[in-house]
Design a protein around this motif. Structure first.
Motif, PDB file in Angstrom:
ATOM      1  N   LEU A 117     -44.451  16.094-129.305  1.00 22.47           N
ATOM      2  CA  LEU A 117     -44.599  14.725-128.835  1.00 22.47           C
ATOM      3  C   LEU A 117     -43.188  14.156-128.739  1.00 22.47           C
ATOM      4  O   LEU A 117     -42.447  14.178-129.721  1.00 22.47           O
ATOM      5  N   GLU A 154     -45.133  19.956-123.841  1.00 18.41           N
ATOM      6  CA  GLU A 154     -44.322  18.804-124.222  1.00 18.41           C
ATOM      7  C   GLU A 154     -44.967  17.533-123.696  1.00 18.41           C
ATOM      8  O   GLU A 154     -45.114  17.342-122.494  1.00 18.41           O
ATOM      9  N   VAL A 155     -45.333  16.686-124.631  1.00 18.43           N
ATOM     10  CA  VAL A 155     -46.023  15.443-124.300  1.00 18.43           C
ATOM     11  C   VAL A 155     -45.027  14.299-124.369  1.00 18.43           C
ATOM     12  O   VAL A 155     -44.344  14.124-125.377  1.00 18.43           O
ATOM     13  N   SER A 156     -44.946  13.547-123.299  1.00 19.09           N
ATOM     14  CA  SER A 156     -44.054  12.389-123.282  1.00 19.09           C
ATOM     15  C   SER A 156     -44.877  11.119-123.408  1.00 19.09           C
ATOM     16  O   SER A 156     -45.997  11.037-122.903  1.00 19.09           O
TER      17      SER A 156
ATOM     18  N   SER B 150     -47.400  11.330-120.212  1.00 22.61           N
ATOM     19  CA  SER B 150     -47.438  12.502-119.340  1.00 22.61           C
ATOM     20  C   SER B 150     -47.256  13.755-120.173  1.00 22.61           C
ATOM     21  O   SER B 150     -46.767  13.709-121.300  1.00 22.61           O
ATOM     22  N   ILE B 152     -46.313  18.087-119.965  1.00 18.04           N
ATOM     23  CA  ILE B 152     -46.034  19.298-119.227  1.00 18.04           C
ATOM     24  C   ILE B 152     -46.555  20.480-120.028  1.00 18.04           C
ATOM     25  O   ILE B 152     -46.388  20.550-121.234  1.00 18.04           O
TER      26      ILE B 152
END
Ligand SMILES: [Zn+2]
Ligand SMILES: [Zn+2]
Ligand SMILES: [Zn+2]
Ligand SMILES: [Zn+2]
Lengths: 167, 167
Positions: A117, A154-156, B150, B152
């Motif tokens: 995160l 990969e979480v944004s 978001s 990925i």
DNA sequence: GATGGGACGTTATAATGTTACAAAAAAGTC
DNA sequence: GACTTTTTTGTAACATTATAACGTCCCATC
């Protein structure tokens, strides 16, 4: 082979905590791991690992380079990348492809892919586990006849603190 | 908002198929989408989109640049990156962070994050859906108080064809 | 104390992506 | 159509990230 299901430490990046203790523990763990596997945790490798852990957020290769040279070193890019390659190869750090930065692994013994995160505001990142998620992914890939070797996830978004700040 | 649950086309990147037909359909779809949203699919933007679709694998920005200039253009990096930004912003393409390359979206209407299987051998990639996976991920993040914006998800491995070749 | 493989130093370069500003084109306004 | 405004593109320079090539040093082993 995405992940073994051993217990992982509680993630705390986004919480207030004694980060210096994290670093000391991580270095100690790295030393033990290298001893066990007969790897050489050389001065530079250890210094890079320590600098990564000292940073409270994922750090780029050239930021590391600058820090090392500030501390009296005289390193060039290959020096850093070689150290990073070593640390990556043996699971002591992870690379965050979405931000071109590196972060210490919270459980280097496992031999896993990390999932993260990443806060777009404060840029801190936290490694998380995805217990059922990994197997779901495996099934999805296998249904396509695809042989999974590694995964980046990969979480944004916004961490809790930055959400509050926003409001 | 990670993904709407509309039907998606069957992924076929790793299968033998008429890729030229894919491209023509994608361009056509892009034109319709831009008309509907009152966006301008300019010559360069369309050319970049077409080149991305013509490639049978994800393609880098500088490879696109070279192709455009081979075709009589005289573009510089900003030209390409602006076109890519436009296409990304409106969901016509995806960026694969793990390989620094771009790939056409197979369902630009959806407004989604893509998830990809990427073959390390032939370098082809295929967009896949993760129906239950997304919600699992959401829950996992929310449990940490993290607000997802978001994601990925890029899986590296071997496609079926390359597995057979290996053996 | 030779010697061979791994680690490091050094220089240069490749690959990817951005800033800044001017010119041109398109769209909106009268 | 002539004017203004906005969007898009051209252009040059620059910034960031990563690697290649090659020589030297260290050091573990014999
Ligand atoms: Zn980890
Ligand atoms: Zn934050
Ligand atoms: Zn898509
Ligand atoms: Zn393949």
């Amino acid at each position: 082979m995405l992940q073994k299901s051993l217990p992982m430490p509680t993630p705390i990046s986004f919480s207030v905590h004694d980060h210096r203790a994290c670093m000391i523990q991580a270095i100690d763990q790295a030393k033990q791991l290298c001893a066990k596997r007969k790897l050489r945790l050389t001065a530079i490798r250890q210094q890079v690992l320590q600098l990564i852990w000292q940073s409270h957020k994922p750090i780029g290769a050239y930021d590391l380079l600058a820090l090392i040279n500030q501390q009296g070193g005289k390193a060039a890019p290959p020096t850093i990348y070689r150290a990073l390659d070593f640390l990556l190869e043996h699971g002591l750090i992870h690379r965050l492809a979405s931000v071109n930065a590196f972060i210490g692994c919270i459980c280097p013994e496992h031999g896993h892919q990390g999932s993260f995160l990443i806060c777009r505001q404060c840029h801190r990142a936290q490694e998380v586990t995805h217990p059922t998620l990994t197997s779901k992914l495996q099934k999805l890939a296998q249904a396509q006849g695809f042989a999974v070797e590694s995964t980046i996830l990969e979480v944004s978004g916004l961490c809790q603190a930055c959400q509050r700040e926003q409001a």
